[in-house]
Enzyme design. Structure first.
Site, PDB file in Angstrom:
ATOM      1  N   GLY A 156       0.806  -1.211   0.000  1.00 26.90           N
ATOM      2  CA  GLY A 156       0.000   0.000   0.000  1.00 26.90           C
ATOM      3  C   GLY A 156       0.840   1.262   0.000  1.00 26.90           C
ATOM      4  O   GLY A 156       0.431   2.293  -0.557  1.00 26.90           O
ATOM      5  N   SER A 157       2.000   1.199   0.623  1.00 26.79           N
ATOM      6  CA  SER A 157       2.861   2.388   0.664  1.00 26.79           C
ATOM      7  C   SER A 157       3.270   2.782  -0.742  1.00 26.79           C
ATOM      8  O   SER A 157       3.244   3.963  -1.107  1.00 26.79           O
ATOM      9  CB  SER A 157       4.114   2.108   1.504  1.00 26.79           C
ATOM     10  OG  SER A 157       3.758   1.774   2.817  1.00 26.79           O
ATOM     11  N   THR A 296      -5.684   3.297   9.501  1.00 23.48           N
ATOM     12  CA  THR A 296      -4.816   2.228   9.987  1.00 23.48           C
ATOM     13  C   THR A 296      -4.973   1.957  11.472  1.00 23.48           C
ATOM     14  O   THR A 296      -4.840   0.823  11.916  1.00 23.48           O
ATOM     15  CB  THR A 296      -3.347   2.597   9.694  1.00 23.48           C
ATOM     16  OG1 THR A 296      -3.282   3.080   8.355  1.00 23.48           O
ATOM     17  CG2 THR A 296      -2.430   1.415   9.859  1.00 23.48           C
ATOM     18  N   PRO A 388      -4.473  -6.267  -1.200  1.00 25.95           N
ATOM     19  CA  PRO A 388      -4.874  -7.678  -1.042  1.00 25.95           C
ATOM     20  C   PRO A 388      -4.276  -8.317   0.219  1.00 25.95           C
ATOM     21  O   PRO A 388      -4.904  -9.203   0.804  1.00 25.95           O
ATOM     22  CB  PRO A 388      -4.340  -8.342  -2.312  1.00 25.95           C
ATOM     23  CG  PRO A 388      -4.293  -7.236  -3.324  1.00 25.95           C
ATOM     24  CD  PRO A 388      -3.916  -6.004  -2.537  1.00 25.95           C
ATOM     25  N   TYR A 418      15.176  -1.571 -23.891  1.00 29.39           N
ATOM     26  CA  TYR A 418      15.799  -2.896 -23.845  1.00 29.39           C
ATOM     27  C   TYR A 418      14.871  -3.942 -23.230  1.00 29.39           C
ATOM     28  O   TYR A 418      15.075  -5.128 -23.400  1.00 29.39           O
ATOM     29  CB  TYR A 418      17.130  -2.850 -23.095  1.00 29.39           C
ATOM     30  CG  TYR A 418      16.996  -2.440 -21.652  1.00 29.39           C
ATOM     31  CD1 TYR A 418      16.870  -3.398 -20.654  1.00 29.39           C
ATOM     32  CD2 TYR A 418      16.985  -1.089 -21.288  1.00 29.39           C
ATOM     33  CE1 TYR A 418      16.733  -3.011 -19.331  1.00 29.39           C
ATOM     34  CE2 TYR A 418      16.848  -0.712 -19.975  1.00 29.39           C
ATOM     35  CZ  TYR A 418      16.724  -1.672 -19.009  1.00 29.39           C
ATOM     36  OH  TYR A 418      16.573  -1.302 -17.702  1.00 29.39           O
ATOM     37  N   SER A 438      10.855  -5.507 -11.596  1.00 31.60           N
ATOM     38  CA  SER A 438      10.589  -6.938 -11.426  1.00 31.60           C
ATOM     39  C   SER A 438       9.606  -7.184 -10.292  1.00 31.60           C
ATOM     40  O   SER A 438       9.676  -6.558  -9.244  1.00 31.60           O
ATOM     41  CB  SER A 438      11.890  -7.673 -11.125  1.00 31.60           C
ATOM     42  OG  SER A 438      12.750  -7.582 -12.232  1.00 31.60           O
TER      43      SER A 438
HETATM   44  C1  LIG Z   1      -1.618  -0.402   5.698  1.00 30.36           C
HETATM   45  C2  LIG Z   1      -1.921   0.924   5.167  1.00 30.36           C
HETATM   46  C3  LIG Z   1      -1.080   1.541   4.240  1.00 30.36           C
HETATM   47  C4  LIG Z   1       0.234   0.981   3.815  1.00 30.36           C
HETATM   48  O1  LIG Z   1       0.146  -0.277   3.329  1.00 30.36           O
HETATM   49  P1  LIG Z   1       1.381  -1.284   3.354  1.00 30.36           P
HETATM   50  O2  LIG Z   1       0.847  -2.374   2.527  1.00 30.36           O
HETATM   51  O3  LIG Z   1       1.646  -1.643   4.770  1.00 30.36           O
HETATM   52  O4  LIG Z   1       2.530  -0.580   2.727  1.00 30.36           O
HETATM   53  C5  LIG Z   1      -1.459   2.768   3.730  1.00 30.36           C
HETATM   54  N1  LIG Z   1      -2.592   3.343   4.122  1.00 30.36           N
HETATM   55  C6  LIG Z   1      -3.422   2.789   5.015  1.00 30.36           C
HETATM   56  C7  LIG Z   1      -4.686   3.488   5.407  1.00 30.36           C
HETATM   57  C8  LIG Z   1      -3.113   1.559   5.577  1.00 30.36           C
HETATM   58  O5  LIG Z   1      -3.920   1.019   6.496  1.00 30.36           O
END
Ligand SMILES: *Cc1c(COP(=O)(O)O)cnc(C)c1O
Length: 616
Positions: A156-157, A296, A388, A418, A438
């Site tokens: 997600g980051s 989060t 996911p 390339y 990759s």
């Molecule tokens: C977990 C999360 C992220 C980052 O995801 P990662 O997969 O840990 O890099 C970003 N935003 C929110 C709101 C999240 O809960």
């Protein structure tokens, strides 16, 4: 074969199981798959000479090497068994967004790994590249994007970074158009250039497709106009990946503005409007706004619908911002609202549909209307992050992004000649259109297999997400009003808010205590007891995670909660934070009343034991 004709999905069949109840099935399927891989090797030019002979296989050095490898793997196993977190537990792990992963995903990942496809380019992974393309389309459909696109990202980051990359380049394109094809934006002043809608910009870029390379070269990727693009607004509940993204993408942390959140930890829309107006009054544009679907630390769902409404209102005043929805955590939750034809189910039909698919075990108001409206409006955002490896119940590392308009891809693309043949079709060129290079084909196989087993609608993932939401509601109700007697002292549990999604936060408080620093210490000690920090993890009957709501990040958003616990505002200023116990309830088993009841007594006893230890 129609693989999506599963009307009556049984979630219990999809996991290895808390007690490996489906372990034999898992082993059988895994073993059959390995046989197929072994057979595939044998059948490729079957007459080719074998490189490893039976003589060599019986030599001393061969056997010694094999035995050594076995010892190494035994050590890997020992370390894993000794120090892994028991996420698979049905009712003892109440911490991070982690649980059992879906068996189809684990099997597909492990199997596909044997082929070691690299999805950066079609030529190194035809099978899994096609799966990733389909998964991308599924992400887009999940967001109700009609002309959308998507792909798997490491996490997600990085998906957030990619979202900001899109926003930055798109916002800068009007300047690039002015440089390369000035007549396309003639008559627009600088403010108007900075407040064009994404749709307008994409239309202009498409209309000047023959000059696309020159236009791109004059965009923010050149470094030009970077400091003009304006502010990036995120709620205080932001994930720290946004800070990294602003840093790396070059707009800089000074452009990041945190917007206050309300008592539900959702972005305060009045505060958002106020912030935007204060900035635009000073002719500072808004690069973009991030709405969070599933924060989060709180699982809060920002009112995306109200952000969209505000954007529509401001557009009439010549103010426009890019909207990215960070649904890394809550993204899969949208599946609960889609019928089998991918239509967003009307609110007044939800209950009927939930009953039809047995999404919840008990009747009740499981979905707040505000949350429903927020999810619905996600389709208005330019891009969405979805993980996911969180609510998709898929093994790491699997993030994702969906974009509303497939043409947006062209504003971030690179063609490394390339590796890629320019002009060739997706998925041939995936690496040209994404941040990463990759990437594991195995991840695509895992996500694909999970989506095939559980479609991204009410009949599939909707049911799994529903189990998780119902479990969190049981947990919330259980915690509320719990008290514990330790040596004549009384300890109470106070949940933070009723969950928007599936996360429950709470504090443990000693009755009569009016010292917030002391309560923070108590909760910190409690976390230590209920985690790996203090003692053997496997002897812990109840495992949690924790967080701090610190004034630096949260401002005064937690003040009302802190006051409701009986602390003064002075105490809040003095302590500077409140320490919270936090649980994402992902277990697919805690929706069941009897299952939940079975574990509540062990949770209760464990809390009692931790508190007794702490008081001692
Ligand atoms: C977990 C999360 C992220 C980052 O995801 P990662 O997969 O840990 O890099 C970003 N935003 C929110 C709101 C999240 O809960």
């Amino acid at each position: 074969m129609n693989m999506n004709d599963q009307k009556d999905l049984d979630l219990s069949a999809l996991f290895i199981g808390d007690k490996a109840e489906n372990g034999d099935y898992f082993k059988k399927v895994m073993s059959d798959l390995i046989d197929e891989h072994v057979g595939w090797r044998k059948n490729y030019f079957p007459k080719d000479k074998a490189m490893i002979t039976p003589e060599e296989q019986s030599s001393e050095s061969f056997i010694k090497t094999q035995n050594h490898m076995k010892d190494v793997l035994a050590e890997v196993s020992r370390r894993l068994r000794d120090k892994s977190v028991p996420w698979h537990s049905a009712g003892r792990y109440w911490g991070h967004m982690n649980s059992e992963t879906l068996m189809p995903a684990v099997l597909a990942y492990t199997y596909a790994m044997l082929w070691n496809g690299n999805n950066v380019a079609y030529e190194s992974s035809p099978a899994t590249s096609e799966m990733e393309e389909e998964v991308g389309e599924e992400f887009a459909k999940l967001m109700s994007y009609k002309e959308g696109w998507g792909h798997i990202v490491a996490d997600g980051s990085l998906a957030n970074l990619e979202g900001l990359w899109y926003a930055r380049n798109i916002k800068s394109l009007p300047f690039a158009l002015k440089e390369v094809v000035p007549e396309s934006v003639s008559g627009k002043d600088e403010w108007e250039l900075l407040n064009m809608t994404t749709a307008e910009i994409m239309d202009l870029v498409a209309a000047n497709g023959d000059k696309i390379e020159e236009i791109k070269n004059a965009s923010a990727r050149s470094g030009r106009n970077l400091n003009k693009l304006g502010k990036w607004l995120i709620p205080r509940t932001k994930h720290y990946s946004w800070l990294k993204a602003a840093d790396i993408i070059g707009i800089g942390l000074d452009q990041v503005v945190a917007v206050d959140v309300d008592d539900h930890y959702r972005m305060d829309i009045n505060a958002l409007e106020k912030t935007i107006r204060e900035l635009t009054d000073k002719q500072i544009p808004i690069l973009g706004v991030v709405g969070v679907v599933g924060s989060t630390e709180e699982g809060a769902v920002d009112s995306i619908d109200k952000i969209v409404e505000l954007r529509n209102k401001l557009q009439k005043e010549n103010i426009y911002f890019y909207l990215h929805v960070d649904a890394a955590y809550g993204g899969y939750g949208r599946a609960i609202f889609l019928d089998e034809d991918n239509n967003f189910i009307p609110y007044d039909k939800l209950e009927e549909e939930f009953n039809k698919y047995n999404v919840f075990t008990e009747k009740g108001n499981h979905i707040k209307e505000e949350v429903y409206n927020a999810y619905k409006a996600v389709e208005e955002a330019e891009s969405v992050t979805i993980d996911p490896h969180k609510m998709g119940y898929i093994p790491y590392s699997a993030g994702g992004i969906a974009i509303k308009d497939i043409r947006m891809r062209d504003v971030i693309s690179y063609f490394a000649t390339y590796v890629f043949e320019k002009g060739a079709d997706i998925p041939a060129l995936l690496g040209a259109y994404i941040l990463e290079g990759s990437k594991a084909g195995a991840t695509a196989a895992a996500v694909w297999a999970a989506h095939q087993t559980l479609p991204l609608n009410i009949s599939g993932y909707g049911k799994l997400i529903g189990a998780s939401i119902e479990g969190s509601q049981r947990y919330y109700n259980f915690l509320q009003g719990q008290t514990f007697d330790v040596d004549g002292r009384t300890f109470e549990i106070h949940p933070l808010t009723s969950p928007d999604f599936n996360m429950v936060d709470y504090v443990v408080k000693e009755q009569g205590n009016d010292n917030l620093v002391a309560m923070n210490e108590l909760n910190h000690d409690f976390y230590n007891k209920a985690s790996y920090v203090d003692g053997n993890l496997y002897s812990k009957g109840y495992i949690v995670s924790h967080t701090d709501f610190a004034q630096d990040d949260y401002g005064d958003s937690p003040l009302n909660y802190v006051k409701s616990l009986g602390f003064s505002e002075d105490e809040w200023r003095k302590a500077g934070k409140v320490t919270i116990i936090r649980a994402s309830v992902m277990s697919p088993y805690m929706n069941d009343k009897e299952n939940f009841k079975y574990f509540t007594s062990s949770i209760h006893d464990a809390i009692q034991e931790y508190l007794e230890d702490i008081v001692k």
